[in-house]
Structures are given as structure tokens and as C-alpha cells.
Design a protein around this motif. Structure first.
Motif, PDB file in Angstrom:
ATOM      1  N   SER A  81       3.403  28.613  -3.161  1.00 43.87           N
ATOM      2  CA  SER A  81       3.563  29.017  -1.772  1.00 43.87           C
ATOM      3  C   SER A  81       4.842  28.427  -1.191  1.00 43.87           C
ATOM      4  O   SER A  81       5.404  27.467  -1.720  1.00 43.87           O
ATOM      5  N   ASN A  89       5.768  37.792  10.000  1.00 47.45           N
ATOM      6  CA  ASN A  89       4.793  37.338   8.993  1.00 47.45           C
ATOM      7  C   ASN A  89       5.447  36.692   7.776  1.00 47.45           C
ATOM      8  O   ASN A  89       4.805  36.464   6.759  1.00 47.45           O
ATOM      9  N   GLU A 132       2.287  37.611   3.621  1.00 51.32           N
ATOM     10  CA  GLU A 132       2.001  37.190   4.984  1.00 51.32           C
ATOM     11  C   GLU A 132       1.213  35.881   5.046  1.00 51.32           C
ATOM     12  O   GLU A 132       1.159  35.234   6.096  1.00 51.32           O
ATOM     13  N   ASN A 133       0.634  35.480   3.917  1.00 46.51           N
ATOM     14  CA  ASN A 133      -0.093  34.208   3.852  1.00 46.51           C
ATOM     15  C   ASN A 133       0.764  33.078   3.281  1.00 46.51           C
ATOM     16  O   ASN A 133       0.242  32.015   2.943  1.00 46.51           O
ATOM     17  N   ASN A 134       2.063  33.364   3.125  1.00 46.70           N
ATOM     18  CA  ASN A 134       3.027  32.385   2.609  1.00 46.70           C
ATOM     19  C   ASN A 134       2.845  32.115   1.122  1.00 46.70           C
ATOM     20  O   ASN A 134       3.359  31.122   0.588  1.00 46.70           O
ATOM     21  N   GLN A 135       2.105  32.978   0.433  1.00 46.38           N
ATOM     22  CA  GLN A 135       1.919  32.837  -1.008  1.00 46.38           C
ATOM     23  C   GLN A 135       3.016  33.609  -1.747  1.00 46.38           C
ATOM     24  O   GLN A 135       3.445  34.678  -1.299  1.00 46.38           O
TER      25      GLN A 135
END
Length: 207
Positions: free
Chosen positions: A63, A128, A157-160
Motif C-alpha cells: 500500500s 481517491n 481508492e483504498n490506497n492498495q
């Protein structure tokens, strides 16, 4: 026509292969198709009707922006091809129109397979924090397969951060036609080993 070398192919061997290869060996209407998503390719009835099979691997690398940038650097320097049985000249520029060889050791001889970078895509947005980098390469005459393969790195969008290999291909020579189940297994094995190389580079590069 296909290209063999009894020793590890030299830059001169690879250049000779590329000079003899000529143009793409698959239909122009599919050029750049791997820039699409896996679901779009699965929905493309033309691909399956024309005999192409899909191969896909999507692996979580970690991430954060640093991981994403390290992944981009790895792709640009061909770290994902740094295997003892498969390699690309790491000096090859990742630019549209560039031709190169994938060199693969199969039992005793090496096989040189010519390709051309069909496109390079890079997206960046503050919304995002989604961004991606990838490129797709199409097979040229003299390659044992016909088709295209994309390597990409993406931060979602989840920083992964995800590394993905996506390709469609079909046999382009009697050898690959006869041994296509083996070829498909090798494609899957390469994707697995390539992801391990990417992960190793990202981890070793972290400060």
C-alpha cells in the motif's frame, strides 16, 4: 519461422531476431485491447471466436504511494522479467513502438520471441488517490504465439497497490499449437514468478 539460440541470446542475436520479425502477427482490430479491463475482454465474443484465450494474474504488492512509485520504476526497468530462464534487455525503453525480444530458455535451446510495445498508459488523479501505469506488447511474426500482454501497477481508492498481468493469445506455430496446454501453464507460472520479483524489488527498495 521462429528463433532459437543454443546459448543465452546476446544483444546481437536479439537485434537479428527483431530485424527479421516484421509486423504484428495478430489482427489490427485487437491492437491495444489489453488496455481494457479483464471483464471487458471476457465480454468480447470476437476474441474467443477467433481462438484467443485469456490469462490474468492480479497480486497485491502493498500500500501507499511509495510502493506504487517503486512498482512503476520496476516495470520501466523490466525487473518483472529478471528471471534466470526468461529475460528482456533491461535497457529496452518502455515507449510505444519500441521492438524487443523476450528470451526464454526451454529445455536445451533458448527461444527468442519478438514483440512491439503497442501502447503505454499512465493515469494520475487526486480523487481517491487512484493512479496506474502500464504497457501492452503485441507479438510480431516469428513469435510462437499471437496476441498481446499488458503489465501494470495500480494504486486503488483504498490506497492498495496491485500488480497485474493480463494477456490474450493463441498458437502461431505448430510447436505452440501442439504444446499449448504446456504454454498456458508456463504463462501462469511466469505471472507468479514475475509477481515475486516485483515484490522483492519493492521490499528491497524501501527506505
Amino acid at each position: 519461422m521462429f528463433f532459437l539460440s543454443w546459448g543465452r541470446p546476446s544483444p546481437q542475436d536479439q537485434k537479428a531476431c527483431i530485424n527479421k520479425a516484421g509486423t504484428f502477427n495478430y489482427d489490427d482490430k485487437y491492437k491495444g485491447a489489453t488496455a481494457k479491463s479483464l471483464s471487458s475482454l471476457k465480454a468480447d465474443e470476437g476474441l474467443s471466436k477467433d481462438g484467443f484465450l485469456l490469462n490474468n494474474a492480479r497480486v497485491l504488492m502493498g500500500s501507499g504511494v511509495e510502493t506504487f512509485e517503486k512498482g512503476k520504476s520496476a516495470l520501466r526497468s523490466w525487473r518483472h522479467f529478471g528471471l534466470n530462464w526468461a529475460f528482456v534487455d533491461p535497457k529496452t525503453p518502455v515507449q510505444q513502438g519500441v521492438t524487443f525480444c523476450v528470451c526464454v530458455k526451454e529445455f536445451l535451446p533458448w527461444v527468442m520471441m519478438p514483440l512491439q510495445i503497442a501502447y503505454v498508459n499512465e493515469t494520475s488523479t487526486t480523487k481517491n488517490r487512484v493512479a496506474s501505469f502500464g504497457f501492452g506488447s503485441g507479438t510480431l511474426n516469428g513469435h510462437l504465439l499471437a496476441g498481446e500482454e499488458r503489465f501494470s501497477i495500480e494504486i486503488d481508492e483504498n490506497n492498495q497497490v496491485w500488480y497485474e498481468v493480463l494477456s490474450f493469445s493463441k498458437p502461431a506455430h505448430i510447436l505452440s499449437f501442439v504444446g499449448y496446454p504446456y504454454v498456458m501453464l508456463r504463462q501462469k507460472y511466469f505471472a507468479h514468478e514475475s509477481a515475486k520479483l516485483m515484490q522483492k524489488h519493492i521490499n528491497s527498495s524501501k527506505s
